[in-house]
Scaffold this motif. Structure first.
Motif, mmCIF file in Angstrom:
data_model
loop_
_atom_site.group_PDB
_atom_site.id
_atom_site.type_symbol
_atom_site.label_atom_id
_atom_site.label_comp_id
_atom_site.label_asym_id
_atom_site.label_seq_id
_atom_site.Cartn_x
_atom_site.Cartn_y
_atom_site.Cartn_z
ATOM 1 N N THR A 141 0.816 -1.217 0.000
ATOM 2 C CA THR A 141 0.000 0.000 0.000
ATOM 3 C C THR A 141 0.850 1.267 0.000
ATOM 4 O O THR A 141 0.316 2.366 -0.168
ATOM 5 C CB THR A 141 -0.960 0.036 1.207
ATOM 6 O OG1 THR A 141 -0.197 0.083 2.431
ATOM 7 C CG2 THR A 141 -1.870 -1.181 1.212
ATOM 8 N N ASP A 142 2.159 1.120 0.190
ATOM 9 C CA ASP A 142 3.048 2.287 0.130
ATOM 10 C C ASP A 142 3.455 2.613 -1.307
ATOM 11 O O ASP A 142 4.142 3.592 -1.542
ATOM 12 C CB ASP A 142 4.297 2.048 1.002
ATOM 13 C CG ASP A 142 5.070 3.325 1.255
ATOM 14 O OD1 ASP A 142 4.469 4.416 1.161
ATOM 15 O OD2 ASP A 142 6.284 3.240 1.545
ATOM 16 N N ALA A 143 3.025 1.801 -2.249
ATOM 17 C CA ALA A 143 3.217 2.132 -3.665
ATOM 18 C C ALA A 143 1.902 2.697 -4.184
ATOM 19 O O ALA A 143 1.255 2.156 -5.080
ATOM 20 C CB ALA A 143 3.636 0.894 -4.447
ATOM 21 N N GLU A 144 1.498 3.807 -3.541
ATOM 22 C CA GLU A 144 0.163 4.362 -3.768
ATOM 23 C C GLU A 144 0.122 5.429 -4.842
ATOM 24 O O GLU A 144 -0.934 5.665 -5.443
ATOM 25 C CB GLU A 144 -0.393 4.935 -2.455
ATOM 26 C CG GLU A 144 0.021 6.352 -2.108
ATOM 27 C CD GLU A 144 1.530 6.544 -1.922
ATOM 28 O OE1 GLU A 144 2.024 7.648 -2.222
ATOM 29 O OE2 GLU A 144 2.209 5.599 -1.486
ATOM 30 N N GLY A 145 1.242 6.099 -5.094
ATOM 31 C CA GLY A 145 1.233 7.192 -6.059
ATOM 32 C C GLY A 145 0.794 6.735 -7.430
ATOM 33 O O GLY A 145 -0.008 7.396 -8.112
ATOM 34 N N ARG A 146 1.313 5.602 -7.845
ATOM 35 C CA ARG A 146 0.942 5.068 -9.160
ATOM 36 C C ARG A 146 -0.544 4.700 -9.229
ATOM 37 O O ARG A 146 -1.136 4.703 -10.308
ATOM 38 C CB ARG A 146 1.829 3.867 -9.489
ATOM 39 C CG ARG A 146 1.643 2.663 -8.590
ATOM 40 C CD ARG A 146 2.840 1.734 -8.579
ATOM 41 N NE ARG A 146 3.964 2.315 -7.854
ATOM 42 C CZ ARG A 146 5.150 1.714 -7.734
ATOM 43 N NH1 ARG A 146 5.361 0.535 -8.283
ATOM 44 N NH2 ARG A 146 6.130 2.315 -7.075
ATOM 45 N N LEU A 147 -1.135 4.384 -8.070
ATOM 46 C CA LEU A 147 -2.547 3.998 -8.045
ATOM 47 C C LEU A 147 -3.471 5.189 -8.270
ATOM 48 O O LEU A 147 -4.571 5.044 -8.811
ATOM 49 C CB LEU A 147 -2.887 3.333 -6.708
ATOM 50 C CG LEU A 147 -2.167 2.018 -6.418
ATOM 51 C CD1 LEU A 147 -2.514 1.522 -5.024
ATOM 52 C CD2 LEU A 147 -2.499 0.966 -7.466
ATOM 53 N N ILE A 148 -3.055 6.370 -7.849
ATOM 54 C CA ILE A 148 -3.889 7.551 -8.120
ATOM 55 C C ILE A 148 -3.568 8.128 -9.501
ATOM 56 O O ILE A 148 -4.439 8.650 -10.181
ATOM 57 C CB ILE A 148 -3.769 8.620 -7.013
ATOM 58 C CG1 ILE A 148 -2.419 9.333 -7.026
ATOM 59 C CG2 ILE A 148 -4.016 8.012 -5.638
ATOM 60 C CD1 ILE A 148 -2.348 10.529 -6.093
ATOM 61 N N LEU A 149 -2.307 8.001 -9.918
ATOM 62 C CA LEU A 149 -1.920 8.550 -11.218
ATOM 63 C C LEU A 149 -2.522 7.758 -12.372
ATOM 64 O O LEU A 149 -2.874 8.334 -13.409
ATOM 65 C CB LEU A 149 -0.391 8.562 -11.350
ATOM 66 C CG LEU A 149 0.367 9.575 -10.491
ATOM 67 C CD1 LEU A 149 1.863 9.330 -10.589
ATOM 68 C CD2 LEU A 149 0.045 11.005 -10.913
ATOM 69 N N CYS A 150 -2.649 6.440 -12.213
ATOM 70 C CA CYS A 150 -3.111 5.637 -13.350
ATOM 71 C C CYS A 150 -4.532 6.033 -13.753
ATOM 72 O O CYS A 150 -4.846 6.087 -14.955
ATOM 73 C CB CYS A 150 -2.982 4.150 -13.051
ATOM 74 S SG CYS A 150 -4.114 3.490 -11.809
ATOM 75 N N ASP A 151 -5.390 6.320 -12.775
ATOM 76 C CA ASP A 151 -6.741 6.760 -13.127
ATOM 77 C C ASP A 151 -6.730 8.151 -13.749
ATOM 78 O O ASP A 151 -7.532 8.450 -14.652
ATOM 79 C CB ASP A 151 -7.640 6.732 -11.887
ATOM 80 C CG ASP A 151 -8.147 5.334 -11.562
ATOM 81 O OD1 ASP A 151 -8.046 4.447 -12.432
ATOM 82 O OD2 ASP A 151 -8.635 5.116 -10.440
ATOM 83 N N ALA A 152 -5.831 9.011 -13.288
ATOM 84 C CA ALA A 152 -5.715 10.352 -13.893
ATOM 85 C C ALA A 152 -5.218 10.246 -15.332
ATOM 86 O O ALA A 152 -5.657 11.003 -16.209
ATOM 87 C CB ALA A 152 -4.781 11.220 -13.065
ATOM 88 N N LEU A 153 -4.318 9.305 -15.591
ATOM 89 C CA LEU A 153 -3.813 9.117 -16.959
ATOM 90 C C LEU A 153 -4.918 8.610 -17.882
ATOM 91 O O LEU A 153 -4.985 8.992 -19.059
ATOM 92 C CB LEU A 153 -2.634 8.150 -16.950
ATOM 93 C CG LEU A 153 -1.345 8.669 -16.295
ATOM 94 C CD1 LEU A 153 -0.300 7.558 -16.197
ATOM 95 C CD2 LEU A 153 -0.774 9.861 -17.055
ATOM 96 N N THR A 154 -5.782 7.759 -17.366
ATOM 97 C CA THR A 154 -6.926 7.320 -18.161
ATOM 98 C C THR A 154 -7.883 8.478 -18.415
ATOM 99 O O THR A 154 -8.393 8.661 -19.531
ATOM 100 C CB THR A 154 -7.664 6.175 -17.442
ATOM 101 O OG1 THR A 154 -6.759 5.079 -17.265
ATOM 102 C CG2 THR A 154 -8.866 5.709 -18.241
ATOM 103 N N TYR A 155 -8.119 9.290 -17.389
ATOM 104 C CA TYR A 155 -8.994 10.462 -17.528
ATOM 105 C C TYR A 155 -8.451 11.420 -18.596
ATOM 106 O O TYR A 155 -9.224 12.069 -19.315
ATOM 107 C CB TYR A 155 -9.102 11.172 -16.193
ATOM 108 C CG TYR A 155 -10.158 12.246 -16.121
ATOM 109 C CD1 TYR A 155 -11.462 11.936 -15.752
ATOM 110 C CD2 TYR A 155 -9.859 13.568 -16.408
ATOM 111 C CE1 TYR A 155 -12.442 12.915 -15.680
ATOM 112 C CE2 TYR A 155 -10.822 14.556 -16.342
ATOM 113 C CZ TYR A 155 -12.114 14.238 -15.978
ATOM 114 O OH TYR A 155 -13.078 15.212 -15.918
ATOM 115 N N ALA A 156 -7.115 11.504 -18.722
ATOM 116 C CA ALA A 156 -6.492 12.427 -19.680
ATOM 117 C C ALA A 156 -6.865 12.113 -21.126
ATOM 118 O O ALA A 156 -6.788 12.989 -21.993
ATOM 119 C CB ALA A 156 -4.970 12.401 -19.513
#
Length: 498
Positions: A349-364
């Motif tokens: 769960t400490d590799a969380e940054g990629r988990l929020i970024l991946c949805d933002a990249l899809t939104y882009a």
């Protein structure tokens, strides 16, 4: 701080201080030589006596030189003339600004543009000088303690002299650009320096809205219900352990033609990172308030972009949340579904940054972007690989990577490209989902970028890992404002304004 251009004979300029350069061979710059002539050799006598040898970063303050109208003359060492480049120029400007802070001068004239390295040029030197002046003079003001009274002895105005045949209009424009970048860096630093109990996801969203109101940027903030409707299960899984509601901030700067595809900047906005259930060690955890520096750099870049009125369309996307442990927190072994439909096994769960970024990249994808650049304090592995000097850069497009590398070099906010070859993708295999969120210890920064690359296949994309460059620890603890200079130089180049 106000910036301007000064003309006239240097010895006749009435100012609190005038800054001139001396090379290591004790060779005076042109303006220093003019002041020396006006003072009948006084500067040459002082330099010749050994008080100023011209070593890089050295300074010597002289008072009331005969024949010179300025109250003070500040000699700044430039080092060896044959080695004088962008770094040495920046160091000289920074040294002079630090020295001026310790004087009572309310205004000063800087005559260092004449020494600008050939590759930088006078115009580039002025842009850098204004940026550095604001960088050095930055002062963090703690919230809740009342606004500090202005420092009456502080430097409030800085003027620059120009070598002959310099285009004054371009010079003024360069100063304005440098000042805008410097103010953007200051915003980024302050947001990073704020304590996490102040700079929450809601606070970041409020700052984005305020920035939008003051600069004509369209800002929208999505809350949990909208994020659930969008299917951002990966992003929301990070927020589940926190009492602070997650926010997804969109910013749209429309300076180009309506038909121009936008550049999209995506900033990681973890306002505090405990590591979640995979709890971090206690030592140094206070610095995890800086885990939102990617988001802060997007806000700082948008401030500079709007001030410079660049003829571009730029979109900013900021997914922001805390990563906290708790009864509702995501656990190692859980499987979540991203907005793209791909499933992710949460192995740490400490590799969380990629988990929020991946949805933002899809939104882009909905913006049909010209390119997408994400900025994130993503991996401690990047610090092991590159230290605190350069940011890590990964990209799926060589031309975009080259643009960003060049922008970083021009801004002296450098990045170094690392591979994201398909060979590394095997490390992300999972028996229970489309991928795991970590790939083990080997090549940790690369596998993190490989994870993100799976969500950025429909456009040109680059990733900046700023874990080692976004802030400093120790006695100089604080945000650096990076990579706002890199990003703004990238945009300036795209706009044809460099």
């Amino acid at each position: 701080m106000e910036f301007s251009i000064k003309s006239g004979s240097p010895e006749k300029l009435r100012t609190g201080a005038i800054v001139v350069g001396v090379f290591e061979s004790r060779k005076l710059s042109a303006t220093a030589a003019a002041l020396d002539a006006a003072s009948k050799g006084r500067i040459a006598d002082i330099v010749g006596s050994g008080d100023m040898e011209g070593k890089a970063g050295g300074t010597l303050l002289l008072h009331k030189l005969p024949g010179v109208a300025a109250d003070r003359v500040l000699l700044v060492g430039l080092g060896r003339e044959k080695d004088f480049g962008l770094k040495e120029f920046r160091d000289a400007v920074a040294a002079s600004m630090r020295a001026l802070k310790d004087t009572g001068a309310a205004d000063a004239v800087v005559a260092l543009a004449e020494t600008a390295p050939r590759k930088l040029g006078v115009i580039g030197a002025l842009r850098q000088a204004a940026l550095i002046a604001l960088d050095v003079s930055y002062r963090y003001e703690a919230p809740g303690q009342g606004r500090k009274a202005p420092d009456k002895t502080g430097l409030g105005a800085l003027a620059f002299t120009l070598p002959k045949k310099t285009d004054a209009g371009k010079a003024e424009s360069a100063l304005a650009q440098g000042a805008a970048i410097g103010r953007g860096m200051s915003l980024t630093k302050t947001l990073g320096n704020l304590p996490a109990n102040v700079c929450t996801p809601t606070y970041l969203a409020e700052q984005a809205v305020a920035l939008g109101h003051s600069h004509g940027i369209a800002v929208t903030v999505l809350d949990r219900p909208e994020l659930e409707e969008l299917g951002m299960g990966s992003f929301l899984s990070v927020s589940d352990g926190s009492r602070q509601p997650p926010k997804f901030i969109t910013m749209e700067y429309r300076g180009g033609k309506k038909s121009d595809a936008p550049i999209v900047l995506v900033g990681k906005g973890i306002t505090f990172d405990t590591g979640g259930i995979s709890l971090k060690p206690g030592e140094g955890m206070d610095e995890m308030k800086y885990d939102m520096c990617g988001a802060a750099s997007v806000l700082g870049t948008f401030q500079a972009l709007a001030e410079m009125k660049l003829p571009l369309n730029v979109v900013g996307l900021i997914p922001t949340t805390e990563n906290m442990p708790g009864g509702k927190a995501t656990r190692p072994g859980d499987v979540v579904k991203s907005m793209s439909g791909q499933t992710i096994e949460i192995l740490n769960t400490d590799a969380e940054g990629r988990l929020i970024l991946c949805d933002a990249l899809t939104y882009a994808e909905r913006y049909d972007p010209a390119c997408v650049v994400d900025i994130a304090t993503l991996t401690g592995a990047c610090i092991i690989a590159l230290g605190h000097v350069t940011s890590g850069l990964m990209a799926n497009d060589d031309a975009l990577a080259d643009e960003l590398l060049a922008a970083g070099q021009n801004a002296w906010d450098r990045a170094w490209r690392m591979p994201i070859w398909d060979d590394y993708q095997d490390q992300l295999k999972s028996n229970f989902a489309d991928m795991g969120n970590i790939g083990g210890r080997p090549a940790g920064s690369i596998t993190a970028a490989c994870f993100l690359a799976r969500f950025a296949k429909k456009y040109k994309w680059a990733h900046l890992d700023i874990a080692g460059t976004a802030w400093k620890s120790g006695k100089d603890k604080g945000g650096t404002g990076r990579p706002v200079p890199l990003l703004t130089h990238f945009l300036l180049d795209r706009a044809g304004k460099l």
